[in-house]
Design an enzyme around this catalytic site. Structure first.
Site, PDB file in Angstrom:
ATOM      1  N   HIS A  45     -34.072 -24.098  17.658  1.00 13.00           N
ATOM      2  CA  HIS A  45     -33.543 -22.819  18.111  1.00 13.00           C
ATOM      3  C   HIS A  45     -34.685 -21.702  18.163  1.00 13.00           C
ATOM      4  O   HIS A  45     -34.263 -20.535  18.282  1.00 13.00           O
ATOM      5  CB  HIS A  45     -32.463 -22.603  17.101  1.00 13.00           C
ATOM      6  CG  HIS A  45     -31.403 -23.571  17.396  1.00 13.00           C
ATOM      7  ND1 HIS A  45     -30.664 -23.726  18.764  1.00 13.00           N
ATOM      8  CD2 HIS A  45     -30.416 -24.410  16.759  1.00 13.00           C
ATOM      9  CE1 HIS A  45     -29.749 -24.395  18.620  1.00 13.00           C
ATOM     10  NE2 HIS A  45     -29.711 -24.889  17.435  1.00 13.00           N
ATOM     11  N   ARG A  70     -38.195 -28.636  12.387  1.00 12.54           N
ATOM     12  CA  ARG A  70     -36.987 -29.360  12.983  1.00 12.54           C
ATOM     13  C   ARG A  70     -37.504 -29.114  14.428  1.00 12.54           C
ATOM     14  O   ARG A  70     -37.830 -28.175  15.322  1.00 12.54           O
ATOM     15  CB  ARG A  70     -36.069 -28.197  12.806  1.00 12.54           C
ATOM     16  CG  ARG A  70     -34.930 -28.959  13.594  1.00 12.54           C
ATOM     17  CD  ARG A  70     -33.475 -28.231  13.130  1.00 12.54           C
ATOM     18  NE  ARG A  70     -33.290 -26.701  13.594  1.00 12.54           N
ATOM     19  CZ  ARG A  70     -32.164 -26.233  13.347  1.00 12.54           C
ATOM     20  NH1 ARG A  70     -30.940 -26.709  12.911  1.00 12.54           N
ATOM     21  NH2 ARG A  70     -31.913 -24.779  13.756  1.00 12.54           N
ATOM     22  N   ASP A  84     -47.773 -35.441  14.040  1.00 15.52           N
ATOM     23  CA  ASP A  84     -49.420 -35.138  14.385  1.00 15.52           C
ATOM     24  C   ASP A  84     -49.733 -33.683  14.023  1.00 15.52           C
ATOM     25  O   ASP A  84     -51.014 -33.405  13.632  1.00 15.52           O
ATOM     26  CB  ASP A  84     -49.769 -35.358  15.934  1.00 15.52           C
ATOM     27  CG  ASP A  84     -49.927 -36.903  16.067  1.00 15.52           C
ATOM     28  OD1 ASP A  84     -49.652 -37.796  14.989  1.00 15.52           O
ATOM     29  OD2 ASP A  84     -50.272 -37.615  17.084  1.00 15.52           O
ATOM     30  N   GLU A 153     -24.064 -33.116  11.794  1.00 11.52           N
ATOM     31  CA  GLU A 153     -23.398 -31.780  12.186  1.00 11.52           C
ATOM     32  C   GLU A 153     -22.660 -31.915  13.487  1.00 11.52           C
ATOM     33  O   GLU A 153     -22.256 -31.286  14.497  1.00 11.52           O
ATOM     34  CB  GLU A 153     -24.504 -30.765  12.782  1.00 11.52           C
ATOM     35  CG  GLU A 153     -25.594 -31.549  13.756  1.00 11.52           C
ATOM     36  CD  GLU A 153     -26.724 -30.356  13.751  1.00 11.52           C
ATOM     37  OE1 GLU A 153     -26.802 -29.264  13.385  1.00 11.52           O
ATOM     38  OE2 GLU A 153     -27.674 -30.999  14.658  1.00 11.52           O
ATOM     39  N   ASP A 179     -22.810 -26.235  13.639  1.00 11.64           N
ATOM     40  CA  ASP A 179     -22.711 -27.104  14.737  1.00 11.64           C
ATOM     41  C   ASP A 179     -21.548 -28.012  14.309  1.00 11.64           C
ATOM     42  O   ASP A 179     -20.560 -28.302  15.087  1.00 11.64           O
ATOM     43  CB  ASP A 179     -23.971 -27.904  15.108  1.00 11.64           C
ATOM     44  CG  ASP A 179     -24.687 -27.198  15.831  1.00 11.64           C
ATOM     45  OD1 ASP A 179     -24.341 -26.583  16.879  1.00 11.64           O
ATOM     46  OD2 ASP A 179     -26.101 -27.051  15.714  1.00 11.64           O
TER      47      ASP A 179
HETATM   48  C1  3PY Z   1     -26.088 -25.498  12.113  1.00  8.49           C
HETATM   49  O1  3PY Z   1     -25.716 -24.709  11.043  1.00  8.49           O
HETATM   50  O2  3PY Z   1     -25.715 -26.166  12.605  1.00  8.49           O
HETATM   51  C2  3PY Z   1     -27.590 -25.692  11.569  1.00  8.49           C
HETATM   52  O3  3PY Z   1     -27.913 -26.597  12.643  1.00  8.49           O
HETATM   53  C3  3PY Z   1     -28.347 -24.708  11.064  1.00  8.49           C
HETATM   54  O4  3PY Z   1     -29.434 -24.248  12.061  1.00  8.49           O
END
Ligand code: 3PY
Length: 259
Positions: A45, A70, A84, A153, A179
């Site tokens: 993000h 991430r 890498d 999530e 999420d």
């Molecule tokens: C969420 O809260 O869904 C996340 O992935 C944190 O960035």
């Protein structure tokens, strides 16, 4: 990084980090020098492109923290680039099934006696420099040293969390509460108030513990991180650059209105 997680698992202080959404070598080094155990470079993000990810990895190590990436999505080529670049752990969003978890592990590991299913390619040019003790041995030690963090999530992920936790090679289940709430049909930012999300959170935590894996939770303040540590989570961020800048500058702007 692993040592800070084991410390937390044994009842010590949690493993605490910061979240980066902006690019920049000096920003990464500054954030890393503030004392957290790790800094996560958010290529899902954040506004952080491939070259900036590479620069941030070295900057974070120089600043004294462990660098984590991430990646934007569960794609083997993205894992390869992030590995890498010298990350000490990779966080993969939206892991929903044990089959997906096994495929992630496969992409994260070099082929070896212990990991014959590994498919990671052997050309890590820059990563060894990010591992002070094991730099020379990177090809031999990376499979053990680099943590595989999958995000739980979605409703489906929660339904499968015990099997995902039991998947060999998965080191941590990390809850993305926004999420998760959204996938259950709620407004993402309400997650802390929703009993169904909180029940799911307990189930994921238990699944991780029962499988002997680490559990992490997204947090945007020391207070939230402390509450999650109290519940038994070992790994939380306590802030994010964009949140800190927005909060601090807005407050100072409000103060200036009184001038
Ligand atoms: C969420 O809260 O869904 C996340 O992935 C944190 O960035």
């Amino acid at each position: 990084l692993r040592a800070t997680l084991e410390r937390a698992q044994q009842g010590g202080a949690p493993s605490i980090g910061q979240w980066m959404e902006f690019p920049g070598y000096t920003l990464a080094r500054t954030i890393a020098s503030l004392g957290s155990d790790w800094v996560l470079v958010d290529c899902e993000h954040g506004n952080i492109a491939d070259n900036e990810m590479y620069l941030a990895m070295g900057a974070i190590v120089t600043g004294g923290a462990s660098p984590i990436v991430r990646i934007p999505a569960d794609e083997p080529w993205m894992m390869k680039r992030a590995l890498d670049s010298g990350a000490h752990a990779i966080m993969i969003p939206m892991c929903e099934t044990p089959e997906q978890a096994a495929a992630i592990v496969k992409a994260m590991k070099y082929p070896s006696k212990e990991w014959p299913q590994g498919i990671r390619g052997a050309g890590a040019m820059f990563a060894p420099a990010n591992f002070s003790q094991n730099g020379g041995d990177y090809l031999k030690t990376a499979n053990d040293n680099i943590l595989v963090i999958v995000q739980i999530e979605s409703r489906l992920a929660v339904e499968n969390c015990e099997k995902i936790a039991a998947t060999e090679g998965i080191d941590m289940l990390f809850i993305g509460p926004n999420d998760l709430a959204a996938s259950m049909g709620y407004f993402a930012l309400d997650h802390a108030k929703i009993p169904e999300v909180q029940e799911a959170t307990k189930r994921v935590l238990k699944a991780a513990k029962d499988a002997g894996k680490f559990a992490g939770h997204f947090a945007l303040s020391a207070g939230i991180a402390a509450a999650k540590a109290q519940q038994g989570f070992e790994f939380m961020n306590c802030g994010a650059d964009i949140v800190a800048i927005t909060a601090w500058m807005s407050e100072e702007m409000a103060n200036c209105k009184e001038l």
